[in-house]
Write a protein that holds these residues in place. Structure first.
Motif, PDB file in Angstrom:
ATOM      1  N   MET A   1       0.822  -1.181   0.000  1.00 56.19           N
ATOM      2  CA  MET A   1       0.000   0.000   0.000  1.00 56.19           C
ATOM      3  C   MET A   1       0.869   1.248   0.000  1.00 56.19           C
ATOM      4  O   MET A   1       0.568   2.223   0.676  1.00 56.19           O
ATOM      5  CB  MET A   1      -0.969  -0.022   1.172  1.00 56.19           C
ATOM      6  CG  MET A   1      -2.000  -1.113   1.064  1.00 56.19           C
ATOM      7  SD  MET A   1      -3.461  -1.065   2.140  1.00 56.19           S
ATOM      8  CE  MET A   1      -3.124   0.100   3.373  1.00 56.19           C
ATOM      9  N   SER A   4      -0.211   5.074   0.426  1.00 54.57           N
ATOM     10  CA  SER A   4      -1.451   5.190   1.182  1.00 54.57           C
ATOM     11  C   SER A   4      -1.163   5.867   2.511  1.00 54.57           C
ATOM     12  O   SER A   4      -0.076   5.743   3.063  1.00 54.57           O
ATOM     13  CB  SER A   4      -2.054   3.806   1.431  1.00 54.57           C
ATOM     14  OG  SER A   4      -2.332   3.179   0.203  1.00 54.57           O
ATOM     15  N   GLN A   5      -2.151   6.581   3.037  1.00 55.78           N
ATOM     16  CA  GLN A   5      -1.954   7.305   4.279  1.00 55.78           C
ATOM     17  C   GLN A   5      -2.766   6.679   5.407  1.00 55.78           C
ATOM     18  O   GLN A   5      -3.979   6.515   5.285  1.00 55.78           O
ATOM     19  CB  GLN A   5      -2.368   8.758   4.109  1.00 55.78           C
ATOM     20  CG  GLN A   5      -1.498   9.507   3.126  1.00 55.78           C
ATOM     21  CD  GLN A   5      -1.927  10.962   3.003  1.00 55.78           C
ATOM     22  OE1 GLN A   5      -2.998  11.360   3.435  1.00 55.78           O
ATOM     23  NE2 GLN A   5      -1.059  11.763   2.404  1.00 55.78           N
ATOM     24  N   ARG A   7      -4.841   6.704   8.571  1.00 56.12           N
ATOM     25  CA  ARG A   7      -5.725   7.720   9.136  1.00 56.12           C
ATOM     26  C   ARG A   7      -6.083   7.460  10.590  1.00 56.12           C
ATOM     27  O   ARG A   7      -6.619   8.329  11.251  1.00 56.12           O
ATOM     28  CB  ARG A   7      -7.004   7.839   8.307  1.00 56.12           C
ATOM     29  CG  ARG A   7      -6.774   8.394   6.935  1.00 56.12           C
ATOM     30  CD  ARG A   7      -6.245   9.795   7.060  1.00 56.12           C
ATOM     31  NE  ARG A   7      -6.094  10.417   5.762  1.00 56.12           N
ATOM     32  CZ  ARG A   7      -5.500  11.558   5.577  1.00 56.12           C
ATOM     33  NH1 ARG A   7      -4.966  12.193   6.593  1.00 56.12           N
ATOM     34  NH2 ARG A   7      -5.398  12.054   4.388  1.00 56.12           N
ATOM     35  N   TYR A  40      -7.121   3.510   6.251  1.00 56.92           N
ATOM     36  CA  TYR A  40      -6.118   4.094   5.371  1.00 56.92           C
ATOM     37  C   TYR A  40      -6.816   4.845   4.251  1.00 56.92           C
ATOM     38  O   TYR A  40      -7.869   4.427   3.778  1.00 56.92           O
ATOM     39  CB  TYR A  40      -5.241   3.004   4.734  1.00 56.92           C
ATOM     40  CG  TYR A  40      -4.307   2.352   5.706  1.00 56.92           C
ATOM     41  CD1 TYR A  40      -2.984   2.774   5.805  1.00 56.92           C
ATOM     42  CD2 TYR A  40      -4.733   1.324   6.535  1.00 56.92           C
ATOM     43  CE1 TYR A  40      -2.125   2.171   6.708  1.00 56.92           C
ATOM     44  CE2 TYR A  40      -3.879   0.716   7.440  1.00 56.92           C
ATOM     45  CZ  TYR A  40      -2.572   1.150   7.514  1.00 56.92           C
ATOM     46  OH  TYR A  40      -1.722   0.564   8.412  1.00 56.92           O
ATOM     47  N   GLN A  41      -6.233   5.940   3.829  1.00 55.33           N
ATOM     48  CA  GLN A  41      -6.712   6.638   2.644  1.00 55.33           C
ATOM     49  C   GLN A  41      -5.918   6.086   1.467  1.00 55.33           C
ATOM     50  O   GLN A  41      -4.680   6.126   1.479  1.00 55.33           O
ATOM     51  CB  GLN A  41      -6.490   8.144   2.772  1.00 55.33           C
ATOM     52  CG  GLN A  41      -6.981   8.912   1.571  1.00 55.33           C
ATOM     53  CD  GLN A  41      -6.830  10.410   1.760  1.00 55.33           C
ATOM     54  OE1 GLN A  41      -6.642  10.896   2.870  1.00 55.33           O
ATOM     55  NE2 GLN A  41      -6.906  11.128   0.673  1.00 55.33           N
ATOM     56  N   VAL A  42      -6.625   5.541   0.482  1.00 54.39           N
ATOM     57  CA  VAL A  42      -5.967   4.940  -0.676  1.00 54.39           C
ATOM     58  C   VAL A  42      -6.499   5.585  -1.944  1.00 54.39           C
ATOM     59  O   VAL A  42      -7.633   6.052  -1.994  1.00 54.39           O
ATOM     60  CB  VAL A  42      -6.186   3.413  -0.734  1.00 54.39           C
ATOM     61  CG1 VAL A  42      -5.578   2.730   0.477  1.00 54.39           C
ATOM     62  CG2 VAL A  42      -7.647   3.061  -0.852  1.00 54.39           C
ATOM     63  N   ASP A  43      -5.671   5.584  -2.991  1.00 52.36           N
ATOM     64  CA  ASP A  43      -6.129   6.099  -4.274  1.00 52.36           C
ATOM     65  C   ASP A  43      -6.788   4.965  -5.069  1.00 52.36           C
ATOM     66  O   ASP A  43      -6.835   3.815  -4.619  1.00 52.36           O
ATOM     67  CB  ASP A  43      -4.979   6.755  -5.050  1.00 52.36           C
ATOM     68  CG  ASP A  43      -3.840   5.804  -5.379  1.00 52.36           C
ATOM     69  OD1 ASP A  43      -4.043   4.570  -5.393  1.00 52.36           O
ATOM     70  OD2 ASP A  43      -2.732   6.298  -5.644  1.00 52.36           O
ATOM     71  N   GLU A  44      -7.305   5.285  -6.245  1.00 55.48           N
ATOM     72  CA  GLU A  44      -8.031   4.306  -7.055  1.00 55.48           C
ATOM     73  C   GLU A  44      -7.142   3.125  -7.471  1.00 55.48           C
ATOM     74  O   GLU A  44      -7.595   1.987  -7.526  1.00 55.48           O
ATOM     75  CB  GLU A  44      -8.620   4.974  -8.298  1.00 55.48           C
ATOM     76  CG  GLU A  44      -9.751   5.939  -7.979  1.00 55.48           C
ATOM     77  CD  GLU A  44     -10.952   5.253  -7.357  1.00 55.48           C
ATOM     78  OE1 GLU A  44     -11.298   4.135  -7.774  1.00 55.48           O
ATOM     79  OE2 GLU A  44     -11.548   5.847  -6.441  1.00 55.48           O
ATOM     80  N   ALA A  46      -4.507   1.860  -5.772  1.00 52.69           N
ATOM     81  CA  ALA A  46      -4.314   1.003  -4.597  1.00 52.69           C
ATOM     82  C   ALA A  46      -5.598   0.245  -4.272  1.00 52.69           C
ATOM     83  O   ALA A  46      -5.553  -0.941  -3.919  1.00 52.69           O
ATOM     84  CB  ALA A  46      -3.867   1.834  -3.404  1.00 52.69           C
ATOM     85  N   LEU A  47      -6.751   0.899  -4.393  1.00 52.18           N
ATOM     86  CA  LEU A  47      -8.022   0.245  -4.108  1.00 52.18           C
ATOM     87  C   LEU A  47      -8.266  -0.911  -5.077  1.00 52.18           C
ATOM     88  O   LEU A  47      -8.679  -2.005  -4.671  1.00 52.18           O
ATOM     89  CB  LEU A  47      -9.172   1.249  -4.179  1.00 52.18           C
ATOM     90  CG  LEU A  47     -10.540   0.721  -3.793  1.00 52.18           C
ATOM     91  CD1 LEU A  47     -10.548   0.163  -2.381  1.00 52.18           C
ATOM     92  CD2 LEU A  47     -11.578   1.826  -3.942  1.00 52.18           C
ATOM     93  N   LEU A  50      -5.997  -3.769  -4.001  1.00 54.82           N
ATOM     94  CA  LEU A  50      -6.536  -4.425  -2.811  1.00 54.82           C
ATOM     95  C   LEU A  50      -7.726  -5.317  -3.167  1.00 54.82           C
ATOM     96  O   LEU A  50      -7.850  -6.435  -2.662  1.00 54.82           O
ATOM     97  CB  LEU A  50      -6.961  -3.391  -1.769  1.00 54.82           C
ATOM     98  CG  LEU A  50      -5.830  -2.694  -1.035  1.00 54.82           C
ATOM     99  CD1 LEU A  50      -6.361  -1.488  -0.275  1.00 54.82           C
ATOM    100  CD2 LEU A  50      -5.127  -3.656  -0.097  1.00 54.82           C
TER     101      LEU A  50
END
Length: 69
Positions: A1, A4-5, A7, A40-44, A46-47, A50
């Motif tokens: 990830m 990713s941040q 949170r 976690y805040q993920v972008d498209e 990374a999503l 996953l």
């Protein structure tokens, strides 16, 4: 990830069911207990990665779960 941040640590509202599926646990809506986890805040990108790893939509459904106040 990567990228990713984190949170924070969270607890769900007491409205989920925790299940033992043998090789892995599962959390589902419609129960009376709370679950704990990380957000976690993920972008498209990374999503999508996953979802592939987790087997969405064949093994898992990605749904919103209410968090405790």
């Amino acid at each position: 990830m990567a990228g990713s941040q984190f949170r924070g640590n969270v607890e769900t509202a007491a409205a989920v069911t925790l299940r033992d599926l043998g090789a892995f646990p599962a959390l589902g809506a419609g129960g009376t207990v709370a679950g704990r986890g990380e957000v976690y805040q993920v972008d498209e990108v990374a999503l999508a990665a996953l979802d592939r790893v987790e087997g969405v939509p064949n093994l898992y459904d990605r749904v919103e779960i209410a968090l405790a106040d």
